[in-house]
Design an enzyme around this catalytic site. Sequence first.
Site, PDB file in Angstrom:
ATOM      1  N   ASP A  15      14.833 -24.867  51.536  1.00  0.00           N
ATOM      2  CA  ASP A  15      15.853 -25.195  50.530  1.00  0.00           C
ATOM      3  C   ASP A  15      16.884 -26.196  51.059  1.00  0.00           C
ATOM      4  O   ASP A  15      18.095 -25.950  50.981  1.00  0.00           O
ATOM      5  CB  ASP A  15      16.572 -23.929  50.048  1.00  0.00           C
ATOM      6  N   GLU A 196      14.568 -24.353  38.880  1.00  0.00           N
ATOM      7  CA  GLU A 196      15.597 -23.862  39.789  1.00  0.00           C
ATOM      8  C   GLU A 196      16.059 -25.021  40.671  1.00  0.00           C
ATOM      9  O   GLU A 196      15.677 -26.169  40.477  1.00  0.00           O
ATOM     10  CB  GLU A 196      15.040 -22.711  40.640  1.00  0.00           C
TER      11      GLU A 196
END
Length: 540
Positions: A15, A196
């Site tokens: 991420d 997302e």
Amino acid sequence: MTRLQNPILRGFNPDPSIVRVGDDIYIATSTFEWYPGVQIHHSRDLVNWRLASRPLSRASQLDMRGDPDSCGVWAPDLSYADGKFWLIYSDVKRYGQTTVNGASGASLRDFHNFVVTCDRIDGEWSDPSYLNSSGFDPALFHDDDGRSWLLNMLWDHRPNRGRFAGIVIQEFDRAALRLVGEPKLIFTGTERGFTEGPHLYKRDGWYHLMVAEGGTGWDHAVVMARSRSIFGPYDVHPDGPVLTAQGRRDGPITRAGHGDLVDLADGTTWLTYLCGRPLPGRERCVLGRETAIQAVRWDEDGWLRTIKGDAEPEVAPLAPNLPRAPWPRRVWDGRFDRSDLPEEFQWLRTPDPAELFSLTARPGRLRLFGRETVGSYFRQALVARRQEHFDYTVTTRMEFAPTNFQQAAGLICYYNSTKFHYLNVTVDAGVRQLQVMSAHPEIGCETAVVVAALPDGAIELRATVVQDALHFAWRVDSAEDWQTVPITFDASILCDEVTAPGLPNFTGTFVGMACQDLSGTAMAADFEWFRYVGKDAAPV
């Protein structure tokens, strides 16, 4: 010509969020249940990186005791404005999903989003300000008009809903450190689903929204859309995903997605993203999700594309035209003759490490205090480092004198509370013994006794991993030959892809030291040294 070697951050660094401040480039990555929270790496050339900070290091900032496996800190976002760094992060407290008669029931999850700030990347970060709990992957966008906006994915917990309800935006008052106005849904995603990881950029009057889609597995992707208004409507990129290794289950780079952009001083744009490297032929990424980077281009139609225009991740992209900036080499000999924990190591969940370990209780040793089970979500004395290579060897020397079967300590290869291989010393019927405990999410825990009557005194323990094969060994004297445990353990189960239904699996394999005392007397184990030697694969 110099080339980068992806991934640039190896072994469980997912991420990525990237920001440039002058000549310095920083990447923040997720740490989930591992403490301290968030890793920030620093580079000046995109080739050489060093760990610069783990900013969430106090109980007031982060307390993950009770957070389930693969919860905790998700998808931090790092930005710079008003002469300081802004770090947004989620602390995920519950990952729950139910079914009712085979249909999708309510999925009750708790995502709490916070912001901390600091004027130096390696300084003491502020206490957090709470933002919201409507979904995960929060990120800040600082517009050129001086206003800032918080984006996050919107979670829909209701039965038979899509869960991933899109991306919402709400104004953030930087002075007051709070959200103002009402949130607005600006993008519901594409047919790939699982929308997302939002990031927003402004270029030539367009707002460009980057999201992750397709789930974090083999179909992961970076998707973009744009609008003249920050509130939309957003038109999706005409080519489809900007970057993906969709469906690929082998090869050097798979699972590519969840990206972020940075512009260098020379005007070039770079995309950093997470990726996976599966074991050859096994479709299992034991190193977890790692961070890669490559140059991208803005075309005449205003859309972002890879340099080759093929939306493919690159294993060895050309490095930027920057002076090489290597960091001074940090050398640690593996001995614990120091007062601080070497930067390679982290522990699980608690902001109170003094409950778990000490480097001063017995100088020259890392002392672990026996705490809860190796499956605990609260106080688990487990100190470990990331696996960064498919082939590696770890050795350690331990002194441990258990008095009953509730006490154990040793060397552990650990993914989470349901997946590990643990070579440990314990006691059975008053006799010290050596055993291996292995956990598999579909089988449970199994124990194999290696030495039924182990001599007293110090013991050296070794783990050797070659691809998917793990072998343990031991000896009581450094002058002796290693005694190999006559069992080959499956190292490939320590990955995202091996799991029981409904369990989150978003981390990677760690190898380290552990100690339990279920009797509650905190029986200690002392480790004199810990050495990890990894073997690099040949460059592709």
